[in-house]
Design an enzyme around this catalytic site. Structure first.
Site, short mmCIF file in Angstrom:
data_model
loop_
_atom_site.label_atom_id
_atom_site.label_comp_id
_atom_site.label_asym_id
_atom_site.label_seq_id
_atom_site.Cartn_x
_atom_site.Cartn_y
_atom_site.Cartn_z
N ASP A 17 89.41 -30.14 1.80
CA ASP A 17 88.89 -28.79 1.90
C ASP A 17 89.40 -27.94 0.75
OD1 ASP A 17 88.39 -26.08 2.72
OD2 ASP A 17 88.17 -26.81 4.77
N CYS A 53 75.55 -19.84 -7.82
CA CYS A 53 74.15 -19.87 -8.23
C CYS A 53 73.32 -18.99 -7.29
CB CYS A 53 73.60 -21.30 -8.28
SG CYS A 53 73.77 -22.22 -6.74
N GLY A 105 79.38 -33.05 -10.13
CA GLY A 105 80.17 -33.39 -11.31
C GLY A 105 79.68 -32.89 -12.64
N ASP A 140 86.45 -32.19 -3.48
CA ASP A 140 85.26 -31.95 -2.67
C ASP A 140 85.55 -32.43 -1.26
OD1 ASP A 140 82.17 -31.16 -3.35
OD2 ASP A 140 82.31 -32.42 -1.56
N LYS A 169 79.62 -29.79 -14.00
CA LYS A 169 80.59 -28.89 -14.63
C LYS A 169 81.92 -29.62 -14.88
CE LYS A 169 78.55 -24.90 -12.27
NZ LYS A 169 77.62 -25.70 -11.42
#
Length: 452
Positions: free
Chosen positions: A311, A382, A264, A284, A266
């Protein structure tokens, strides 16, 4: 033996090696057993240090062992690594103390191995860093792998891409402690006001250079003990991931979708950008993780986030072409944040990277269908691997001419000085690298959907 930092570290390391759990989760759940802050700090340093430097520690230990490390019991291996880590990396702990504490630790669980531990660690203490390293000129990958404790396959990938010097700098940075960043909740304060408040609570904080809400902090201690945290004045979020909201830049009253929202950070940053007006649909696949989003939003005083379990390749419950902005912070290998997750480098294999782009592209394509004409789509990861970043964007663009790249430089909250970065940004993409930018390894891409 009392539950000391070394005892706790040995337990956690043993459980991580057996695949029972992740180091950061085990630390979070077990540090409370230690009453003193300095003990909790030592346990954290020992666990993360032994995991990050495991290959180097094993290399140093094997020089003094008559049998392979793999033949020893799990707990013995961990005690050897703990002792060697203290001897080689922690200057403030006297060598004799590191050896004696390791022997005492073994007496509680593996008494048959106390003599071996004592002998091997004393020889490590005598040898120090005078080790027969592989020759860098002849075996660059093996040298970098052993000297900086990264898996051979990963070092080879990076060495081919960036060469010896830049790869070594990235490996070195991966082994350093990760800086701790927080984000001021602009619904309740500003960065300077938060900084002054934290100083009153004994927390040092320095403004970040790239994001106007960011602060780099030290001496934070237990978050729940800080009144500023309980009052929702900030949340922990790395500075590089704080850039996402600035790139998507939603407006008050917008409809926004976050396809992979947990935990959470972002999502709530987007809500703060929107002044808590409009709506955010947060997806999620794990309901338990969505509770983390809801709890964070509640603490920060945010009411516009609506969570949906499901999904991200389906995104049921939100109409197509209905969203002003859509974020896909895609599941990825995480190879840009190895300094933050000490055991991650040993959990990943090269085949994991090969499998991820198909999933990432499927999520991106489904999320793109939710963007209204004129709306914004942002893709982020990332990781530093091109298969998960540039190649996914390339495949998406080749199939979706209705989405055009937008110049990232116009939305980033800082200026790009490197010409390579500026050229990337003009094409709607930016790869941040620890060794070049001083950030986590992070990727951003931005698209605008053509007006009908």
């Amino acid at each position: 033996m009392r539950r000391s930092p070394r005892f706790l570290a040995a337990e956690i390391l043993s459980r991580v090696e057996s695949g029972a759990s992740y180091a950061n989760i085990l630390l979070q759940h077990n540090l409370g057993a230690l009453s003193e802050p300095r003990e909790r700090s030592l346990a954290t340093v020992l666990v993360n240090g032994c995991l990050k430097h495991r290959l180097t520690l094993d290399y140093a230990l094997r020089l003094h062992l008559r049998k392979p490390m793999s033949s020893l019991p799990v707990r013995v291996r961990q005690i050897l690594r703990l002792g060697a880590f203290q001897l080689l990396y922690l200057d403030k702990i006297p060598g004799a103390v590191a050896v004696n504490e390791s022997v005492e630790l073994a007496k509680t669980s593996e008494p048959k191995f106390t003599a071996l531990l004592n002998g091997v660690l004393r020889r490590v203490m005598e040898t120090g860093w005078d080790l027969p390293w592989p020759e860098a000129a002849r075996e660059p990958v093996r040298y970098l792998s052993v000297r900086h404790s990264h898996p051979d396959w990963l070092v080879r990938r990076w060495w081919k891409r960036w060469g010896f010097t830049e790869t070594e700098e990235l490996l070195r940075l991966d082994n350093e402690p990760a800086p701790l960043w927080i984000r001021a909740n602009v619904l309740r304060t500003d960065r300077e006001g938060l900084r002054e408040r934290l100083l009153l609570e004994g927390v040092a904080a320095e403004p970040g250079e790239r994001v106007p809400e960011s602060l780099r902090v030290s001496g934070l201690g237990a978050l729940a003990e800080l009144a500023a945290f309980r009052e929702g004045l900030f949340t922990v979020q790395d500075e590089s991931s704080q850039m996402v909201a600035h790139v998507l830049r939603p407006q008050s009253g917008d409809a926004v979708l976050d396809a992979c929202s947990a935990p959470g950070g972002k999502t709530t940053h987007l809500a703060e950008f929107m002044h808590n007006t409009g709506s955010i649909s947060a997806f999620d696949r794990h309901e338990g993780k969505l509770r983390l989003v809801e709890e964070l939003a509640g603490r920060l005083g945010i009411s516009i986030i609506h969570t949906y379990p499901g999904d991200a390749r389906e995104l049921s419950g939100v109409e197509d072409e209905s969203q002003d902005g859509v974020l896909v912070d895609a599941p990825c290998s995480g190879l840009g944040i190895l300094r933050r997750k000490a055991d991650l480098r040993w959990r990943k294999e090269e085949k994991d990277i090969e499998a991820l782009p198909q999933l990432q592209l499927a999520i991106l394509e489904r999320a793109a269908a939710k963007v209204r004409p004129g709306g914004t789509l942002v893709y982020s990861t990332c990781t530093v691997e091109p298969e998960e970043n540039f190649e996914v964007v390339k495949a998406f663009r080749s199939a979706h001419a209705e989405f055009v790249p937008a110049d990232l430089a116009e939305r980033l909250p800082f200026s790009l000085s490197d010409p390579r970065d500026r050229r990337q940004a003009e094409k709607g993409m930016l790869q941040l690298l620890p060794q070049r930018h001083g950030t986590d390894g992070f990727f951003l891409a931005q698209f605008t959907r053509r007006e009908v």
